[in-house]
Design a protein around this motif. Structure first.
Motif, PDB file in Angstrom:
ATOM      1  N   UNK A  13      53.935   3.619 -46.654  1.00 20.66           N
ATOM      2  CA  UNK A  13      54.065   2.494 -45.817  1.00 20.66           C
ATOM      3  C   UNK A  13      52.911   1.873 -45.117  1.00 20.66           C
ATOM      4  N   UNK A  14      51.971   2.566 -44.854  1.00 24.00           N
ATOM      5  CA  UNK A  14      50.625   2.328 -44.168  1.00 24.00           C
ATOM      6  C   UNK A  14      49.996   1.230 -45.139  1.00 24.00           C
ATOM      7  N   UNK A  15      50.012   1.541 -46.464  1.00 28.99           N
ATOM      8  CA  UNK A  15      49.099   0.924 -47.224  1.00 28.99           C
ATOM      9  C   UNK A  15      50.000  -0.753 -47.657  1.00 28.99           C
ATOM     10  N   UNK A  16      51.350  -0.521 -47.501  1.00 25.77           N
ATOM     11  CA  UNK A  16      52.054  -1.626 -47.921  1.00 25.77           C
ATOM     12  C   UNK A  16      51.734  -2.739 -46.680  1.00 25.77           C
ATOM     13  N   UNK A  17      51.869  -2.327 -45.483  1.00 28.52           N
ATOM     14  CA  UNK A  17      51.570  -3.126 -44.262  1.00 28.52           C
ATOM     15  C   UNK A  17      50.182  -3.649 -44.531  1.00 28.52           C
ATOM     16  N   UNK A  18      49.157  -2.728 -44.692  1.00 27.52           N
ATOM     17  CA  UNK A  18      47.774  -3.414 -44.684  1.00 27.52           C
ATOM     18  C   UNK A  18      47.679  -4.486 -45.886  1.00 27.52           C
ATOM     19  N   UNK A  19      48.570  -4.443 -47.199  1.00 32.50           N
ATOM     20  CA  UNK A  19      48.585  -5.447 -48.235  1.00 32.50           C
ATOM     21  C   UNK A  19      48.822  -6.804 -47.646  1.00 32.50           C
ATOM     22  N   UNK A  20      50.295  -6.615 -46.835  1.00 33.28           N
ATOM     23  CA  UNK A  20      50.810  -7.745 -46.469  1.00 33.28           C
ATOM     24  C   UNK A  20      50.010  -8.353 -45.176  1.00 33.28           C
ATOM     25  N   UNK A  21      49.218  -7.542 -44.163  1.00 34.75           N
ATOM     26  CA  UNK A  21      48.402  -7.950 -43.167  1.00 34.75           C
ATOM     27  C   UNK A  21      47.247  -8.778 -43.951  1.00 34.75           C
TER      28      UNK A  21
END
Length: 253
Positions: A13-21
């Motif tokens: 989840x954290x990496x997915x958020x980083x990718x989106x941001x």
């Protein structure tokens, strides 16, 4: 269905958020560059593949050592069963010792406690049992049993060493750092090469690549300890347990 979500955790989840941001800021600040990420990809993929391969190799070796452990216990059991001079009560005592050693060893494997001394002490009681019953156990049979006991101890020592010494910790830390750095390198490159693509496609590709990398990392982490019964590919420890025969099933003389 749970097996498809077993590799998803908070890091995913954290990496997915980083990718989106990161992708959002690339669009908002007009950040895009043409960067050859081949070398960077190799720096991430190669250690991931290496650690996964080593984790599977450790798992295969653990299966071999556990098979040696169980076969040794069974061989000891059969040796005593063929000793006609031993009365049924003493055969039951031996079976109970073997069952106890098996339970103690697998309890140590399945927990954070790596101390197998209780199991080793129980196995060594077999030697004391032979000494106490030397009137019923011939020297040839005693030597054969001792050899099988040695195989049991070797199986335990080799298995516990695999649990204590895993793949290099520094390599896993290196992988995790570069997995989380990957979006900062890859997302601007996607924006550069797909300027006219739909925005959702750019976001999707960024998240997809991050998901693939973190999933490979999570697979390796789950394979790191094949004894904790958490991962899908963990060793089924119950298959290697020695179970003593019920007294009613032990042949009487």
């Amino acid at each position: 269905m749970n097996k498809y979500f077993a590799i998803i955790d908070l890091k995913t989840v954290a990496l997915a958020v980083i990718c989106v941001v990161v992708t959002y800021f690339c669009f908002a600040l007009n950040i895009a560059y043409d960067l050859d990420i081949t070398l960077f990809s190799i720096a991430v993929i190669f250690p991931l593949v290496f650690t996964i391969r080593e984790a599977f190799k450790r798992r295969d070796n653990a299966l071999k050592f556990l098979s040696q452990f169980k076969s040794g216990l069974c061989s000891v059991h059969y040796c005593f069963e063929q000793c006609k001079k031993l009365d049924p009560a003493r055969r039951v005592e031996v079976s109970s010792l073997l069952d106890k050693a098996s339970s103690q060893f697998f309890d140590a494997l399945g927990s954070e406690d790596k101390d197998t001394r209780p199991a080793e002490d129980t196995v060594n009681e077999i030697i004391y049992f032979i000494q106490r019953n030397d009137d019923a156990i011939s020297n040839g049979l005693a030597l054969k049993i001792i050899r099988f006991v040695q195989e049991v101890n070797e199986g335990m020592e080799n298995t516990i060493s695999l649990k204590m010494h895993g793949t290099p910790i520094s390599m896993r830390a290196y992988c995790l750092v570069f997995v989380f750095l990957f979006p900062f390198v890859f997302s601007p490159t996607i924006v550069y090469h797909l300027p006219d693509a739909p925005i959702f496609l750019t976001y999707g590709l960024s998240v997809l690549h991050g998901f693939i990398l973190i999933s490979l990392y999570n697979v390796q982490v789950q394979m790191e300890n094949p004894f904790d019964q958490i991962g899908l590919d963990d060793i089924q420890l119950d298959e290697f347990r020695f179970r003593a025969l019920e007294p009613s099933k032990i042949p009487l003389e």
